[in-house]
Design a protein around this motif. Structure first.
Motif, short mmCIF file in Angstrom:
data_model
loop_
_atom_site.label_atom_id
_atom_site.label_comp_id
_atom_site.label_asym_id
_atom_site.label_seq_id
_atom_site.Cartn_x
_atom_site.Cartn_y
_atom_site.Cartn_z
N VAL A 39 0.82 -1.21 0.00
CA VAL A 39 0.00 0.00 0.00
C VAL A 39 0.85 1.26 0.00
CG1 VAL A 39 -0.21 0.07 2.53
CG2 VAL A 39 -2.00 1.10 1.10
N GLU A 40 2.05 1.18 0.58
CA GLU A 40 2.92 2.36 0.65
C GLU A 40 3.35 2.83 -0.73
OE1 GLU A 40 3.34 -0.32 2.45
OE2 GLU A 40 2.96 0.35 4.51
N ARG A 41 3.37 1.93 -1.71
CA ARG A 41 3.80 2.30 -3.06
C ARG A 41 2.62 2.51 -4.01
NH1 ARG A 41 8.98 -1.72 -4.25
NH2 ARG A 41 10.29 -1.03 -2.50
N PHE A 47 -0.19 9.40 1.89
CA PHE A 47 0.02 9.49 3.33
C PHE A 47 0.33 10.94 3.69
CE2 PHE A 47 0.87 5.10 2.24
CZ PHE A 47 0.17 4.42 3.22
N VAL A 48 -0.49 11.52 4.54
CA VAL A 48 -0.37 12.93 4.90
C VAL A 48 0.12 13.01 6.34
CG1 VAL A 48 -1.56 15.14 5.09
CG2 VAL A 48 -2.29 13.48 3.37
N GLU A 49 1.34 13.45 6.52
CA GLU A 49 1.94 13.53 7.85
C GLU A 49 1.61 14.87 8.50
OE1 GLU A 49 3.23 10.96 9.10
OE2 GLU A 49 3.39 9.76 7.28
N ASP A 50 1.52 14.86 9.82
CA ASP A 50 1.17 16.07 10.57
C ASP A 50 2.20 17.17 10.38
OD1 ASP A 50 -0.87 14.53 11.42
OD2 ASP A 50 -0.24 14.37 13.50
N ALA A 51 3.47 16.78 10.20
CA ALA A 51 4.54 17.78 10.19
C ALA A 51 4.72 18.47 8.85
CB ALA A 51 5.85 17.12 10.61
N GLN A 52 3.99 18.03 7.84
CA GLN A 52 4.17 18.63 6.52
C GLN A 52 3.73 20.09 6.51
OE1 GLN A 52 1.85 16.05 4.04
NE2 GLN A 52 3.58 14.75 3.51
#
Length: 240
Positions: A39-41, A47-52
């Protein structure tokens, strides 16, 4: 709960058997290759990271690259195990569906279901906290409808850790096209009332579709579609 899990397991077995019987060997091999990459590819999972950091121009460019000028884009927040969104995607193949879910294992489940049901071309999953996903990935006035299906209720009354709040409603209003719709569904009466209070705080953003003006209606239409958590509610013989 155990009755639900047993029923869910039987439904999954039936779904897999139907997939094996109805899908050609060539198509199964294609799906196996896609699934083996993980799924990662996957090209339709973000995937939306908080730190972005949020950059409006970059966000809009990403959206255009992914979806072009698609006129009908609809978002489900809290897509859970993916039952509702994959069913809707199968019914409306001309619609671009976006599922927002914070748990990676649920995103993976939905992605696999979309592959198996042959609806992965019109489903994109965005994994992350809903507030961050809407703000960082979805441009202004780009979505026709937003559905919030069975969000986790607050752990305690008055908790600030809640999905449907003023910030969320403002972001939903921002991403909706003029005349767009927000639909919230919950099986928790306390959370339902809290949603109504939050909506009342932003009266200029949304108006009820009910002739009476009430901000809610009991029950869901027969053709609305079911989710894992809706099945849990029904299986528990609840009737409110």
């Amino acid at each position: 709960f155990l009755q639900l899990r047993a029923k869910d397991a039987l439904q999954e077995i039936d779904a897999v058997e139907k997939y094996l019987n109805d899908t050609s060997e060539e198509r199964r091999e294609e799906i196996a290759v896609q699934a083996s990459s993980g799924v990662e590819r996957a090209s339709n999972v973000i995937f939306v990271e908080d730190a972005q950091d949020m950059n409006v121009h970059e966000r809009n460019a990403r959206w255009l690259a992914r979806f072009g000028q698609r006129k009908d884009v609809r978002v489900e927040v809290c897509s859970g195990h993916g039952d509702w969104i994959t069913t809707r995607a199968g019914r409306s193949t001309d619609v671009q569906w976006i599922g927002v879910e914070m748990r990676r294992n649920r995103v993976a489940l939905t992605w696999m279901k979309a592959l198996r049901l042959n609806v992965s071309t019109n489903i994109t999953m965005m994994c992350g906290m809903a507030h961050n996903v809407l703000r960082r990935e979805i441009p202004d006035e780009s979505v026709q409808e937003v559905y919030v299906n069975y969000p986790d209720p607050p752990e305690w009354v008055g908790s600030s850790q809640v999905l449907v709040d003023g910030a969320f409603l403002n972001d939903v209003h921002r991403i909706l096209k003029p005349g767009g719709y927000l639909t919230c569904v919950t099986d928790d009466s306390t959370y339902a009332m809290r949603m109504c209070r939050e909506l009342a705080k932003v009266p200029g953003l949304f108006k009820s579709t009910e002739a009476s003006g009430k901000p809610f209606v009991s029950g869901v239409p027969d053709d609305y579609g079911a989710s894992y958590f809706d099945s849990m509610w029904t299986n528990g013989a609840q009737n409110d």
